[in-house]
Design an enzyme around this catalytic site. Structure first.
Site, PDB file in Angstrom:
ATOM      1  CB  SER A 203      49.769  36.680 -33.629  1.00 30.26           C
ATOM      2  OG  SER A 203      48.874  37.154 -34.193  1.00 30.26           O
TER       3      SER A 203
ATOM      4  CE  LYS B  55      54.929  38.386 -33.544  1.00 35.74           C
ATOM      5  NZ  LYS B  55      55.768  39.273 -32.624  1.00 35.74           N
TER       6      LYS B  55
ATOM      7  CE1 TYR C  73      52.566  39.694 -36.590  1.00 33.50           C
ATOM      8  CE2 TYR C  73      50.212  39.345 -36.620  1.00 33.50           C
ATOM      9  CZ  TYR C  73      51.218  39.566 -35.457  1.00 33.50           C
ATOM     10  OH  TYR C  73      50.978  39.664 -33.790  1.00 33.50           O
TER      11      TYR C  73
END
Length: 326
Positions: free
Chosen positions: A117, A145, A141
């Site tokens: 991402s 990643k 998040y």
């Protein structure tokens, strides 16, 4: 030989599955359907219902289908929500990735394309992000990643001298939108396009989350890329891994041309024919001001290009969503 797509019943995963099938690469889907839909999986493509936290199931699926590689898309993908649910985010995205790697090693599967991402960069202080731009995630998040990329890289080093060394690449998505198949739409309750579509379908006014960002019009500036282009890049990445061709450890799948949320709202009104003035609400936690990437390495190696205008992105997504409620 087949390619296992974790999260292959989701919005992005289902497009990747279709692209693999069109290329004759025999996809198999592993998905717990927590956010995916079994109806998104094309007929004839095996669907194994289960979690990436179930290591024996992953290994068994890899062995039974004689998988050549894995495209690991499954995970918890909501940056804003991850601030409130960090432990869940790390369990799905870090522990899940570790277990996928363990299952692959046990089953002697040595090719991996990882769904990463743009969130790994956080809020970069450069106009255009490259693969080497410093990584400073601003949400659990994004952190998860980046840790996933580290895990995969370390496993690649650890297996380099083995009989089945791990060959891998991580594809960093920016804002994935649109639809490449009218049967598949973005059903996320947090992404911009589906939020706007749901509001319009309900006769409500779409909302902008914050207009005080450090951008020309005060709204977030982002790279918007079409999901069909994203899927096509995964196919080429998988093919390069299979063929032994050189491949970078990570690629940015960006457009080099950012659009603000307000510009997207203008396109929404223009394409749908529904005039509206968006309501401005508070910022969402973890959202950076601006992030736009070059995509030059991906263009060189993965045939990456942006084939769709913003109006085409909106139109394809809108038509797929309206079909779902027709």
């Amino acid at each position: 030989m087949t390619w296992l797509v974790t999260g292959g019943a989701g919005y992005i995963g289902a497009h990747i599955v279709r692209a693999l099938a069109a290329a004759g690469m025999n996809p198999v889907v592993l998905d717990d359907l927590s956010s995916g839909h079994d109806g998104f999986v094309p007929g004839g493509v095996p669907l194994v219902r289960g979690s990436i936290l179930d290591r024996p199931l992953i290994e068994r699926t890899l062995r039974e289908h004689r998988a050549e590689g894995v495209i690991h898309v499954a995970g918890f993908k909501y940056a804003g929500v991850s601030v409130q649910r960090p432990l869940h985010t790390y369990a799905q995205n870090v522990t899940g990735t570790r277990l996928v790697l363990e299952a692959m090693a046990a089953a002697d599967v040595a090719h991996l394309v990882f769904s990463s991402s743009a969130a790994v960069f956080g809020t970069p202080d450069v106009a255009l992000v490259t693969e080497d731009t410093p990584k400073h995630p601003t949400s659990p998040y994004g952190q998860s990643k980046l840790i996933g990329e580290w895990l995969i890289g370390d496993q690649g080093v650890a297996t380099a001298g083995s009989e089945h060394p791990l060959r891998h690449t991580s594809l960093r998505y920016f804002n994935v939108v649109g639809s490449g198949d009218p049967a598949v739409y973005d059903s996320s309750p947090h992404n911009l396009f589906p939020l706007v579509f749901e509001a319009l379908l309900a006769g409500k006014t779409p909302q902008i989350f914050g207009d005080d960002y450090d951008t020309p019009d005060g709204t977030n500036l982002r790279d918007y890329v079409h999901v069909a282009d994203i899927a096509a890049a995964h196919v080429v990445a998988a093919q390069r891994l299979s063929s032994g061709a050189p491949i970078e450890p990570a690629y940015n799948l960006g457009s080099q041309n950012g659009l603000s949320v307000r510009e997207i709202m203008d396109a929404m009104a223009r394409v749908t024919g529904i005039e509206f003035t968006p309501v401005v609400g508070p910022r969402r936690p973890g959202d950076p001001d601006r992030i736009v990437a070059t995509g030059e390495l991906a263009a060189r190696d993965l045939d990456w290009t942006n084939r769709y205008t913003v109006d085409e992105m909106v139109r394809s997504g809108w038509e797929a969503r309206r079909r779902a409620v027709a």
